[in-house]
Design an enzyme around this catalytic site. Structure first.
Site, PDB file in Angstrom:
ATOM      1  N   SER A   1       0.849  -1.198   0.000  1.00 57.15           N
ATOM      2  CA  SER A   1       0.000   0.000   0.000  1.00 57.15           C
ATOM      3  C   SER A   1       0.883   1.246   0.000  1.00 57.15           C
ATOM      4  O   SER A   1       1.653   1.439  -0.942  1.00 57.15           O
ATOM      5  CB  SER A   1      -0.968  -0.038   1.192  1.00 57.15           C
ATOM      6  OG  SER A   1      -1.988   0.926   1.052  1.00 57.15           O
TER       7      SER A   1
ATOM      8  N   ASP B   1      -9.071  -4.708  -6.317  1.00 60.51           N
ATOM      9  CA  ASP B   1      -8.757  -3.744  -5.260  1.00 60.51           C
ATOM     10  C   ASP B   1      -9.649  -2.510  -5.404  1.00 60.51           C
ATOM     11  O   ASP B   1      -9.453  -1.698  -6.301  1.00 60.51           O
ATOM     12  CB  ASP B   1      -7.279  -3.360  -5.358  1.00 60.51           C
ATOM     13  CG  ASP B   1      -6.768  -2.633  -4.122  1.00 60.51           C
ATOM     14  OD1 ASP B   1      -7.586  -2.007  -3.420  1.00 60.51           O
ATOM     15  OD2 ASP B   1      -5.550  -2.679  -3.867  1.00 60.51           O
TER      16      ASP B   1
ATOM     17  N   HIS C   1      -7.621  -5.227  -1.665  1.00 63.40           N
ATOM     18  CA  HIS C   1      -6.374  -4.581  -1.245  1.00 63.40           C
ATOM     19  C   HIS C   1      -5.539  -5.474  -0.328  1.00 63.40           C
ATOM     20  O   HIS C   1      -4.310  -5.397  -0.331  1.00 63.40           O
ATOM     21  CB  HIS C   1      -6.707  -3.263  -0.542  1.00 63.40           C
ATOM     22  CG  HIS C   1      -5.533  -2.359  -0.356  1.00 63.40           C
ATOM     23  ND1 HIS C   1      -4.725  -1.959  -1.398  1.00 63.40           N
ATOM     24  CD2 HIS C   1      -5.023  -1.768   0.764  1.00 63.40           C
ATOM     25  CE1 HIS C   1      -3.777  -1.162  -0.938  1.00 63.40           C
ATOM     26  NE2 HIS C   1      -3.932  -1.036   0.372  1.00 63.40           N
TER      27      HIS C   1
END
Length: 719
Positions: free
Chosen positions: A589, A664, A696
């Site tokens: 991320s 995602d 995600h």
């Protein structure tokens, strides 16, 4: 000769026993290292009992003995049988609201079926027969339950189970009532967007009009002949947001009143809360750039509002961090947290917004406001006063007398009873997994250790888990940064080892703490068994060290963080036991964004990098998060592009692995597609992998097994 062979064999057996080898299966499909805890604590009102959810049963415990005294409900014996996934009590504790058939939507949103269980009559009823519900909640008097279904707000009167529809204009991708849109859910961290008044006679609720918000198209591949499209409203940086309003519904008159909080439309309403007075609603409003906060007190009969507190910032107001607001029962004062003096502290205000006093002060942050015992005028909170790497519990009277309650070094997370007589301390340190203990607040007396994770500690010893070794180094401006290392069990300072740096680096985050475990901890421990040192580093912009340290990165995300990780690599390379030609970096991320930037803009520093689900240009990310730190692209274009990995694709050096899930909904697969395209056009060789339909977190045990196996192989082949 035979004696020598026997001795060698015995030594090998002892060595093998002392350190079993960690496999990817151990932490993906086998759960070899389960850390036990005590979940689902509900403190009972009489101060003598609490309840927990265990083995599909809600069990009542005696606080002083820690022993179970009664099973309040057993889901397996109900008709129909229910798998209880969550529960809550009515205010009078005569009813339970049971959650089952939970189905996740995004990070926090879900649908479920709810049942009302009568503790006196031992009867169970479905809350509604008209479709699944979301976020059901009792009114204060326990006579009603409100919930959301298909973007509309409803409530049920429990005496006759009559269902009342409060709103009727809810429509997917258009109008939302009683819950939030995608970006509020993700960045303001809530989905239950309705609130019972203290007297149970009114419902305040959010209404979003997201009609003008542009849609993101997420293809779902599945196993069908043709993939399907899932379109949902996702406002990217600089684009149109939902129009948001707060309404108040009167259950007696059936009338609705809109809260008047000004004519400005491009705003956020990140929090709504009833004061102790059922006629006054508290509403917090942020401007689009999130550097101006107003707290309104709204008359719920007329909708008229008064600003009682205004806060401005030269950078941004971190509402996720300064989220505490307690209205005193006497209706005369409230307690609020702010970073106005450079650190998050507690302040006491009158209901007119005039400052009465600053309650806590010093070069430390209040981490968690636990609550206020109004009988003794004592506040309970945790803070970083001992160290930015630790969290300890304190009490402080409104007159200023402060007492430190926790003693053991590490992180203390507190769950305190509503009457403040007891608290449960979830304590962990780098040396030991979580220990859950019950304390009596008066005298700070330990009552019972509820869970010590002794079994896990023995397993960790068998596998020879590496201890965290904390270190610090200075970045280019002289700021000291924190990190820790995990070294191979048979570490030899006369040898040289490759190093893999793990980081997240996002604003206000913290990976370097005196706690056991951490992100991807078992993967990192496995790497130490393979002969690697793992270093975890917190850059400037991360949390625990005050406003100036955290907000340094404002308007230029990535700039200082990259400088710090380059400085970190240089520091590591000065250590005699580090092979400076074999230093790698990875992250997920925001951490994937930074590892991508390190391999491109920071080219030549790291031999290898792995980026999982990275942002590759902040123009692709959502309004609330991105604009909080960068302003809009229209106001700060260079802040978006000057530290985008895609901008520096032609500089890529070293071995680079790019991973993303195609499903995602948070950091869109688009980010990796754009970076790949730029790398291809720049003639750069790299490795990429996508996970079909995974979100995600790249979910699923088998998927995680594949992911960590791939990353392990990549590290071993390229570092």
């Amino acid at each position: 000769m035979n004696k020598l062979l026997t001795a060698v064999f015995f030594a090998l057996c002892i060595t093998g026993y002392a350190q079993k080898q960690i496999t990817v299966e151990d932490f993906t499909t086998k759960n070899t290292f389960p850390q036990k805890t005590v979940r689902g604590i509900n403190w009972m009102k009489d101060g003598k009992f609490y309840s927990t959810l265990e083995n599909n049963k809600v069990v009542k415990y005696n606080i002083t003995t820690g022993q179970p005294v009664e099973t309040l409900v057993d889901g397996s014996t109900l008709n129909p049988k229910i798998e209880i996934q969550d529960y809550s009590f009515s205010g009078d504790e005569k009813k339970l609201l049971l959650t089952t058939d939970f189905q996740s939507i995004y990070r926090r949103s879900f649908t479920a079926n709810y049942f009302i269980y009568d503790l006196t009559g031992k009867s169970v009823k479905p809350l509604s027969a008209n479709g699944k519900q979301s976020y059901a909640a009792f009114s204060a008097d326990g006579s009603k339950v409100a919930f959301v279904r298909e973007n509309n707000l409803f409530y049920v009167t429990l005496n006759d189970m009559k269902e009342v529809q409060v709103t009727d204009d809810g429509k997917f991708n258009h109008i939302i009532n009683g819950t939030t849109d995608w970006v509020y859910e993700e960045e303001f961290s809530f989905v239950d967007g309705f609130y019972w008044s203290p007297d149970g006679k009114k419902l305040a609720y959010y209404r979003f009009d997201e009609s003008a918000v542009r849609e993101y198209n997420l293809q779902r591949w599945g196993k069908t002949l043709y993939p399907t499209d899932y379109r949902f409203k996702y406002p990217k940086a600089g684009e149109v947001n939902s129009a948001v309003e707060i309404w108040i519904y009167n259950l007696d008159s059936k009338q609705k009143v809109k809260a008047d909080i000004g004519t400005e439309k491009d705003i956020y309403i990140p929090r709504v809360k009833w004061t102790a007075d059922a006629s006054i609603l508290s509403i917090r409003k942020l401007n689009r750039l999130q550097n101006n906060l107003d707290i309104f007190h709204t008359n719920v009969s007329t909708g008229t509002s008064t600003v009682v507190l205004n806060e401005k910032s030269e950078t941004f107001i971190d509402l996720e961090f300064t989220d505490d607001l307690i209205y005193l029962a006497d209706g005369k004062q409230f307690i609020y947290t702010t970073e106005r003096d450079g650190y998050k502290h507690l302040y006491l205000y009158g209901m007119d917004g005039k400052l009465v006093k600053q309650i806590t002060q010093g070069s430390f942050e209040v981490s968690q406001l636990i609550g206020l015992d109004e009988k003794t005028n004592t506040l309970y909170y945790t803070s970083t006063e001992v160290s930015p790497l630790e969290r300890h519990i304190y009490s402080i009277t409104l007159s200023g007398k402060k007492t430190k309650l926790s003693q053991a070094a590490g992180i203390h997370t507190i769950n305190m009873s509503g009457d403040f007589q007891f608290y449960i301390d979830y304590h962990t340190s780098a040396a030991h997994p979580t220990v859950v203990s019950l304390f009596k607040t008066k005298g700070n007396a330990l009552q019972k250790v509820l869970e010590d994770n002794a079994t896990l500690a023995k397993v960790l010893d068998d596998y020879g888990f590496a201890a965290k070794e904390f270190f610090s180094f200075k970045t280019i401006d002289g700021t000291s940064l924190n990190g820790y290392m995990l070294k191979p069990k048979n570490f030899d300072a006369s040898k040289q080892y490759p190093v893999l740096v793990y980081q997240y680096s996002g604003p206000g985050s913290q990976n370097v703490n005196n706690l056991w475990g951490g992100s991807h901890f078992f993967f990192h421990q496995m790497l130490t068994q393979k002969g690697y040192i793992v270093a975890v580093i917190d850059s400037r912009g991360t949390g625990g060290r005050g406003e100036q340290f955290k907000k340094l990165t404002y308007k230029q995300l990535g700039k200082y963080e990259l400088e710090d990780h380059i400085a970190g690599a240089k520091f590591l390379s000065t250590l005699e036991y580090v092979d400076d030609s074999r230093i790698g970096i990875w992250g997920w991320s925001y951490g994937g964004y930074m590892s991508s930037l390190a391999m491109t803009k920071g080219a030549g520093t790291f031999k290898m990098g792995i980026a999982v689900a990275p942002v590759t240009n902040w123009r692709f990310y959502d309004t609330i998060y991105t604009e909080r730190y960068l302003q809009t692209p229209q106001l700060n274009a260079s802040g978006y592009d000057d530290n985008s990995p895609s901008t520096y694709a032609n500089k890529l050096q070293g071995n680079f692995l790019l991973i993303h899930g195609t499903g995602d909904d948070n950091v869109h697969f688009q980010n990796s597609v754009v970076l790949q395209d730029a790398l291809i056009n720049a003639g750069k060789q790299f490795t990429s992998f996508y996970y079909p339909d995974k979100h995600h977190g790249i979910q699923g045990a088998q998927t995680k097994y594949h992911l960590y196996t791939m990353m392990l192989n990549y590290v071993q082949e390229n570092l």
